[in-house]
Design an enzyme around this catalytic site. Structure first.
Site, PDB file in Angstrom:
ATOM      1  N   ASP A 143       0.813  -1.210   0.000  1.00 53.21           N
ATOM      2  CA  ASP A 143       0.000   0.000   0.000  1.00 53.21           C
ATOM      3  C   ASP A 143       0.850   1.266   0.000  1.00 53.21           C
ATOM      4  OD1 ASP A 143      -2.504  -0.938  -0.335  1.00 53.21           O
ATOM      5  OD2 ASP A 143      -3.171  -0.674   1.724  1.00 53.21           O
ATOM      6  N   ASP A 483     -10.912  -6.966  11.068  1.00 53.50           N
ATOM      7  CA  ASP A 483     -10.642  -8.394  11.141  1.00 53.50           C
ATOM      8  C   ASP A 483     -11.582  -9.097  12.124  1.00 53.50           C
ATOM      9  OD1 ASP A 483      -9.478  -6.998  13.198  1.00 53.50           O
ATOM     10  OD2 ASP A 483      -7.429  -7.460  12.602  1.00 53.50           O
TER      11      ASP A 483
END
Ligand SMILES: *[C@@H]1O[C@H](CO)[C@@H](O)[C@H](O)[C@H]1NC(C)=O
Ligand SMILES: *[C@@H]1O[C@H](CO)[C@@H](O)[C@H](O)[C@H]1NC(C)=O
Length: 768
Positions: A143, A483
């Site tokens: 990223d 998550d």
């Protein structure tokens, strides 16, 4: 194969021993807690003359009710922990040729915070798994969109050609080169071989080349010529604005790229998804979703391993271990993911920041597992692709592992690269079900929060104005702990999960090396966890999609944030009451002292025992208690407040990567277990102020004892004096940081002044 009578399982589950004594202990503590309630209710100060006392008393009662409630829910994860073990030999025997392919996702975000050498060490450790290399596909999601990381990965792909055969020939462990070469106890006969010196030299050379390039700050022309991939950076203006870069560095399918012994290599892919300032990138969840899509076209393996870039594989058998769960003929079909604990290689002896999650890893998660399966913690986790992509678990669900192997993409890598790029573009998710956000909707303030939510949603994607609720694919967005939420949703769809904590750690990461890193990380976690609690996935309001005990197990973490209120009450209001000589506890000679003494001693005695049983030290436990308090008075409180603000319509999602590289002085202090402050932060001001208030209160209490003032009140204040004394004692590192240290890790002068002034102010307001 192995059905019916001949069925021999691939894994087994054992229950923890000593549950009966534990349950007796828990019951006795519960009786003590009930006695405390009785005391609080029966001794409530009379309403007429002592209005303030009455309210303070009610506050203490509420704080204790909260502590009791939280203690009760933690019993759910201690009631019946279970431990798993696997039979890898049976797996190899039964599925020799039919082992499924594995996609491995490694995520990195910023080359300055996560050095490329660390990233490629993680990548190399997974490439070297003891597993057929042609069945492994490793994806690095960058990223940071950094040329440097791409270059480091190229270097790693070359080094792998020597490293993999070396690992396999000598069966070395761990297979992360940096960890391996810094391991003191490397086999000495192996060290004497020419292979060892040659591979070590290759590694050092590679590291030097990467470090030189890193210092240079850009890729030199010679290197640029080595790979066509660098051309893609011509279109990169900065890390927030560039097209998708997708490079298949090693194409494992064509077997043209082989190692020095002529053996095939795993597929290795570099991906920097498209970034545009107009589009929100959704942090790691966005990266994971792009990886899921791209990999579904390129390799589409049925099992996905997800790793943070600082978490190398410490055991080359880990993939086989995980497969023992998925491929078990009887129980495997219902398992969505296998979660490994988050363990660290940088833990000092007494673990000053309580980094190691000892009790969570060894007691709470096994208990979670027995209640239906652990939460997904974002790294060190093997997923079944279908479950991650939104499939519901149904009775008829069966996997044909053999058939899975034939699903491979066709076409040359250049063509594939081009066709897959669109899957990682910013706009791909528009009008699809990918990653939709969770809506924060406390049922009481539904309209309010829905408006707040719709507002943030439209500001990000102005053309989509629906607040979407429904089936999702991949990971959810909009939650700081996407998550945990994703794992919960998978479990709500009928899947189970497994917690596997082998004696030798499967993965090792880098622990936090400063106090602020720890506090900031926990702020994010507690904030996100509490957000889930307030969302429509709230355990208790959401109907029986998962069992009650699993819902309660989740609450142990989802309720971290509100814990802060009760803890703050105890460390702020109690000392102030002491200064004012307002008693809140029974007299030391009264029998009512017994339940308080018993609950406090039993709970802490047990917690110490549990900590030592998990392999900790006495000082480690003391440090753990300190960090427990620090987190509750700062991280969790901030996490709580942010959620409240969000409910009221102020919204600012932010995700900060905790830096994994620190300077040498900080490292040195970490090794010496000296607490690191160094920067000024509102969190430190709170910590220091609370520490000082307790110190003043304790001093005041001691003065009362010495001067023998309050002859009849003293007995009633004894417990408070003791408590403030303990809080002051546990805060010793804070006083050192404020007043006695000279190194750069001390509290900055501004924090010292502000906290002293604040503490004096609060104390005098309370006194007069
Ligand atoms: C990591 O692996 C090595 C052997 O490769 C082992 O000695 C060590 O104990 C492992 N670390 C942990 C924390 O389990
Ligand atoms: C962690 O350990 C590695 C070596 O294993 C070392 O290079 C690194 O500096 C350490 N990090 C911290 C924060 O101490």
């Amino acid at each position: 194969m192995g059905r019916g009578d001949e069925y021999v399982p691939l894994f087994e589950t054992k229950e923890a021993k000593g549950r009966i004594p534990y349950r007796l202990y828990a019951a006795s503590v519960f009786v003590g807690i009930c006695m405390i309630w009785v005391y609080r209710v029966s001794h409530l100060p009379a309403a007429e003359e002592q209005v303030l006392e009455r309210w303070v008393w009610v506050g203490a009662f509420l704080a204790e009710l909260w502590f009791s409630f939280y203690w009760l829910i933690t019993q759910f994860v201690r009631w019946n922990p279970i431990f798993r073990s696997t039979f890898k030999d049976r797996l190899s025997h039964r599925y020799a040729e039919d082992l499924p392919g594995i996609d491995i996702f490694v995520c990195t975000a910023d080359p300055r915070i996560e050095p490329p050498t660390m990233v490629i060490n993680t990548v190399l450790s997974t490439m070297a798994y003891n597993y057929p290399p042609e069945k492994l596909s490793i994806y690095l999601s960058d990223d940071g969109g950094s040329e440097l990381t791409f270059y480091a990965l190229l270097e790693a792909s070359r080094f792998a050609k020597e490293w993999l055969p070396f690992c396999k020939k000598f069966k070395v462990e761990p297979r992360c080169p940096e960890a391996y070469f810094s391991f003191v106890s490397v086999d000495h006969t192996l060290q004497a071989t020419p292979e060892w010196s040659s591979i070590k030299r290759s590694y050092e050379d590679m590291k030097n080349r990467i470090n030189t390039t890193e210092k240079l700050g850009h890729i030199s022309e010679e290197i640029r010529k080595e790979h066509k991939g660098f051309r893609d950076w011509a279109l990169v203006s900065n890390r927030h604005d560039h097209p998708t870069i997708l490079q298949i560095i090693i194409d494992g399918r064509n077997r043209k790229t082989v190692d020095v012994e002529g053996q095939p290599l795993p597929t290795l892919i570099y991906l920097a998804r498209e970034k545009r300032p107009k589009y929100h990138h959704n942090f790691k969840a966005g990266a994971m979703n792009a990886l899921i899509r791209v990999s579904s076209r390129l390799s589409n393996n049925p099992i996905i391993l997800n790793l943070d870039c600082d978490m190398y594989s410490n055991n080359s058998e880990t993939v086989r271990d995980a497969l023992c769960f998925f491929m078990d003929e009887e129980k495997g079909h219902e398992i969505a993911y296998v979660q490994y604990p988050q363990k660290f290689n940088n833990i000092t002896n007494n673990d000053i920041y309580s980094n190691s999650f000892r009790v969570i890893n060894e007691v709470e998660l096994p208990g979670f597992d027995s209640n239906g399966g652990p939460c997904y913690i974002g790294t060190g986790c093997f997923h079944r692709r279908e479950a991650l992509c939104g499939m519901k678990h149904g009775q008829e669900y069966e996997v044909e592992w053999k058939r899975e192997n034939d699903k491979q993409a066709e076409g040359s890598s250049c063509v594939l690269e081009e066709t897959c790029k669109v899957l990682a573009s910013c706009t791909y998710e528009e009008n699809t079900q990918w990653g939709k956000e969770v809506s924060l909707s406390l049922s009481l303030s539904l309209s309010l929060s829905a408006r707040a939510h719709a507002h943030t949603y439209t500001s990000r994607h102005s053309h989509i104005s629906v607040v979407y609720v429904g089936l999702q694919m991949g990971l959810k967005y909009g939650c700081p702990v996407e998550d945990v939420l994703t794992g919960l949703i998978i479990q709500c769809r009928g899947w189970k999960s497994i917690y596997f904590n082998p004696e030798r750690a499967g993965f090792l990461g880098v622990g936090n090396a400063t106090l602020l890193q720890v506090l900031v990380q926990h702020k994010r976690w507690s904030e996100g966890d509490f957000q889930i609690f307030l969302s429509r996935y709230c355990c208790f309001m959401n109907g029986p999609k998962i069992s009650l005990k699993l819902q309660v197990s989740y609450c142990v973490y989802l309720l971290w944030a509100p814990n802060s209120l009760a803890a703050l009450y105890y460390v702020l209001v109690l000392p102030l009451c002491l200064l004012k000589a307002t008693p809140l506890f029974p007299k030391i000679s009264s029998p009512w002292v017994l339940p308080f003494a018993y609950v406090i001693l039993a709970a802490h005695g047990y917690s110490l025992g549990e900590f030592m049983w998990c392999g900790g030290t006495l000082r480690g436990w003391w440090n753990d208690q300190r960090v427990w308090m620090f987190k509750r008075t700062t991280s969790y409180f901030f996490g709580f407040m942010d959620n409240i603000l969000k409910l009221l319509g102020f919204n600012k999602p932010a995700f900060s990567v905790t830096p994994k590289s620190v300077d040498d002085h900080v490292s040195q202090r970490y090794e010496q277990e000296v607490m690191e402050f160094g920067t000024s932060s509102p969190m430190f001001i709170i910590l220091a102020t609370l520490a000082l208030i307790n110190l003043f209160a304790f001093a005041g209490g001691v003065k009362m004892v010495i001067m023998n003032e309050q002859t009849n009140g003293l007995e009633a204040l004894a417990l408070q004096i003791l408590l403030s004394g303990l809080v002051a004692f546990i805060n010793l590192p804070i006083y050192q940081g404020l007043f006695f240290r000279l190194d750069n890790g001390r509290m900055p002068a501004s924090v010292t002044y502000q906290s002293v002034a604040l503490a004096l102010f609060v104390c005098s307001v309370a006194l007069y």
